[in-house]
Design an enzyme around this catalytic site. Sequence first.
Site, mmCIF file in Angstrom:
data_model
loop_
_atom_site.group_PDB
_atom_site.id
_atom_site.type_symbol
_atom_site.label_atom_id
_atom_site.label_comp_id
_atom_site.label_asym_id
_atom_site.label_seq_id
_atom_site.Cartn_x
_atom_site.Cartn_y
_atom_site.Cartn_z
ATOM 1 N NE ARG A 123 -4.346 -1.930 1.523
ATOM 2 C CZ ARG A 123 -4.864 -2.882 2.903
ATOM 3 N NH1 ARG A 123 -3.476 -3.020 3.987
ATOM 4 N NH2 ARG A 123 -4.778 -3.583 2.692
ATOM 5 C CE LYS A 145 -0.878 13.823 -14.680
ATOM 6 N NZ LYS A 145 -0.858 14.009 -15.874
ATOM 7 C CD GLU A 187 7.138 16.127 -22.171
ATOM 8 O OE1 GLU A 187 6.337 17.129 -22.242
ATOM 9 O OE2 GLU A 187 6.646 14.458 -22.437
ATOM 10 C CE LYS A 229 5.021 17.719 -13.997
ATOM 11 N NZ LYS A 229 5.132 16.165 -14.591
ATOM 12 C CD GLU A 239 -4.194 15.874 -15.908
ATOM 13 O OE1 GLU A 239 -3.329 15.600 -15.704
ATOM 14 O OE2 GLU A 239 -4.860 14.990 -17.298
ATOM 15 N NE ARG A 243 0.218 16.727 -13.206
ATOM 16 C CZ ARG A 243 0.833 16.536 -12.104
ATOM 17 N NH1 ARG A 243 -0.021 16.123 -11.078
ATOM 18 N NH2 ARG A 243 1.744 15.039 -12.910
ATOM 19 C CG ASN A 247 -2.283 15.752 -20.768
ATOM 20 O OD1 ASN A 247 -1.849 14.192 -22.169
ATOM 21 N ND2 ASN A 247 -1.442 15.171 -19.458
ATOM 22 C CG HIS A 250 1.509 15.036 -23.813
ATOM 23 N ND1 HIS A 250 2.016 16.235 -24.062
ATOM 24 C CD2 HIS A 250 2.023 13.971 -23.165
ATOM 25 C CE1 HIS A 250 3.403 16.532 -23.290
ATOM 26 N NE2 HIS A 250 3.671 15.109 -22.930
ATOM 27 C CG HIS A 254 0.090 10.111 -25.166
ATOM 28 N ND1 HIS A 254 -0.507 10.966 -24.040
ATOM 29 C CD2 HIS A 254 1.513 9.985 -24.563
ATOM 30 C CE1 HIS A 254 0.197 10.776 -22.812
ATOM 31 N NE2 HIS A 254 1.012 10.584 -23.289
ATOM 32 C CG HIS A 268 6.564 10.802 -23.774
ATOM 33 N ND1 HIS A 268 5.722 10.821 -24.423
ATOM 34 C CD2 HIS A 268 6.883 11.930 -23.728
ATOM 35 C CE1 HIS A 268 4.792 11.623 -23.061
ATOM 36 N NE2 HIS A 268 5.633 12.079 -22.943
HETATM 37 P P1 NAD Z 1 13.877 6.748 -21.354
HETATM 38 O O1 NAD Z 1 12.714 6.041 -19.654
HETATM 39 O O2 NAD Z 1 13.121 5.392 -21.744
HETATM 40 O O3 NAD Z 1 14.870 6.959 -21.338
HETATM 41 C C1 NAD Z 1 15.405 7.042 -23.102
HETATM 42 C C2 NAD Z 1 16.905 5.677 -22.937
HETATM 43 O O4 NAD Z 1 17.773 6.790 -22.669
HETATM 44 C C3 NAD Z 1 16.759 4.577 -22.052
HETATM 45 O O5 NAD Z 1 17.360 3.967 -23.007
HETATM 46 C C4 NAD Z 1 17.414 4.698 -21.470
HETATM 47 O O6 NAD Z 1 18.269 3.668 -21.063
HETATM 48 C C5 NAD Z 1 18.336 5.872 -21.747
HETATM 49 N N1 NAD Z 1 19.143 6.846 -20.466
HETATM 50 C C6 NAD Z 1 18.359 6.971 -19.454
HETATM 51 N N2 NAD Z 1 19.151 8.514 -19.004
HETATM 52 C C7 NAD Z 1 20.347 8.510 -19.931
HETATM 53 C C8 NAD Z 1 22.386 8.585 -19.456
HETATM 54 N N3 NAD Z 1 22.182 9.747 -18.467
HETATM 55 N N4 NAD Z 1 22.824 8.566 -20.844
HETATM 56 C C9 NAD Z 1 22.762 7.342 -21.260
HETATM 57 N N5 NAD Z 1 21.563 7.083 -21.264
HETATM 58 C C10 NAD Z 1 20.396 7.465 -20.220
HETATM 59 O O7 NAD Z 1 13.239 7.544 -21.800
HETATM 60 P P2 NAD Z 1 12.336 8.989 -21.419
HETATM 61 O O8 NAD Z 1 12.081 9.937 -22.318
HETATM 62 O O9 NAD Z 1 12.989 9.683 -20.071
HETATM 63 O O10 NAD Z 1 11.077 8.870 -20.615
HETATM 64 C C11 NAD Z 1 9.165 8.643 -21.543
HETATM 65 C C12 NAD Z 1 8.603 8.439 -20.498
HETATM 66 O O11 NAD Z 1 8.526 9.075 -19.865
HETATM 67 C C13 NAD Z 1 7.452 8.263 -21.278
HETATM 68 O O12 NAD Z 1 6.661 6.006 -20.860
HETATM 69 C C14 NAD Z 1 6.753 8.558 -20.967
HETATM 70 O O13 NAD Z 1 5.077 7.778 -20.588
HETATM 71 C C15 NAD Z 1 6.755 8.871 -19.560
HETATM 72 N N6 NAD Z 1 6.285 10.786 -19.028
HETATM 73 C C16 NAD Z 1 5.982 10.338 -17.482
HETATM 74 C C17 NAD Z 1 5.432 12.020 -17.289
HETATM 75 C C18 NAD Z 1 4.796 12.059 -15.614
HETATM 76 O O14 NAD Z 1 4.540 12.261 -15.501
HETATM 77 N N7 NAD Z 1 5.266 10.664 -15.473
HETATM 78 C C19 NAD Z 1 6.011 13.259 -18.140
HETATM 79 C C20 NAD Z 1 6.703 12.814 -19.726
HETATM 80 C C21 NAD Z 1 7.134 11.804 -19.916
HETATM 81 N N1 GLY Z 2 3.217 15.142 -17.592
HETATM 82 C C1 GLY Z 2 2.202 15.911 -17.893
HETATM 83 C C2 GLY Z 2 1.635 15.911 -16.329
HETATM 84 O O1 GLY Z 2 2.520 15.556 -14.831
HETATM 85 O O2 GLY Z 2 0.945 16.234 -15.605
#
Ligand code: NAD
Ligand code: GLY
Length: 371
Positions: A123, A145, A187, A229, A239, A243, A247, A250, A254, A268
């Site tokens: 939990r 999120k 972003e 943010k 949201e 908030r 998006n 997005h 998406h 992404h």
């Molecule tokens: P990712 O986490 O896939 O990382 C991208 C790549 O970079 C991976 O292959 C990783 O191994 C590599 N990597 C990471 N750090 C590194 C570094 N310092 N040096 C070398 N390689 C490195 O991609 P991302 O773009 O970071 O994240 C995308 C994800 O984030 C998506 O799933 C998206 O939906 C999510 N997201 C979530 C939110 C949220 O609010 N929770 C917001 C935006 C995006």
């Molecule tokens: N990345 C969108 C949010 O955090 O609301």
Amino acid sequence: MSVERINVELGDRSYPIHIGQGVLSNAYSYLEPHLVGRRVCILTDETIASLHLQTLLSALEGQGLRIETIIIPPGEREKSFERLQTVLGQLLDANFSRADTLIALGGGVIGDLTGFTASILKRGCNFVQIPTTLLAQVDSSVGGKTAINTPAGKNLVGCFYQPKLVLADTDVLATLPVRELKAGYGEVLKYGLIDKPDFFDWLEAHGADVLAGDPEALAQAVSICCQAKATIVKEDEFEHGRRALLNLGHSFGHALEGLAGFDGSVLHGEAVSAGMLMAYEYSQSLGLCSGQDVERVRAHLLALGLENLETLPEIVRADPDALFAYMMRDKKNKDEDLALILAKGIGQAYVEPQADQASVRAYVHAVCEAR
Ligand code: NAD
Ligand code: GLY
């Protein structure tokens, strides 16, 4: 360069974000006030483990902590039920407790998966974000999120679960491939387009420095984005309204990502860049914003070599009906309505809860068929 501290103000769930160079090698001093138990598990991926895990381990060693690691393959496909189940199984087998701390060391994939795991393990256990991509430092590590993807779509299973601490070490971005840096920049740009026209001006002047890895420019961009943010999340953590502005691009994005199949061919952040331009183009088609604004956004993407619909793989344009159908499953939608973030100009985005579906469908057809 000094380390900056930004607070995400959420009452008893408030937490600090520390941004700057060398934060990772000093991780224990930041972490110590947020530890409950003395056990820590670092969840990361193989690529990040090979580059940055040792720095974190060295920072935590000799402090009386019991430290474990879980290392998974990199990639969006790891945000899955299967991986969630495996990770939960590993933690439960090891009798990881609620007081223990799960650390996400990685990009948005690791952050989202770790956060969701932390939220449901017994939990909810203690949780810390150490983002290692530009995207994760400016967006996904902040705001709570968490999610995994399912065959029905992206991020459709998850919850809000705030970390206790975010450590954004801008030095770790030096190892990030240029393609990932550019994806994260999508972003960054988003904050300028939502409600910070001055930041968009700054990016027009300094965006190339950010992508060149200039430490001052990176730290400034990460800091402005985290502050932006934090402000939005404070106003609307769950949201219910504002908030959703985060998006921008997005709903289109998406769908583009989904049609590409999460196989790494469309990242992404690349989908978000293309999606934001689409949101501006669609807004212009309604007479909401000017052609000059759209051209400014397009020119910025082109100048920095960021993706737009034309440069993405053909598969995302092949079936406009599928693209539109994907948008209709977006989490922002209510009842049968399509919610979209539209723009009246640069830095003038707003939430439209009932977008006109016929004109969105027509726009999607027109742009996919023209390109
Ligand atoms: P990712 O986490 O896939 O990382 C991208 C790549 O970079 C991976 O292959 C990783 O191994 C590599 N990597 C990471 N750090 C590194 C570094 N310092 N040096 C070398 N390689 C490195 O991609 P991302 O773009 O970071 O994240 C995308 C994800 O984030 C998506 O799933 C998206 O939906 C999510 N997201 C979530 C939110 C949220 O609010 N929770 C917001 C935006 C995006
Ligand atoms: N990345 C969108 C949010 O955090 O609301």
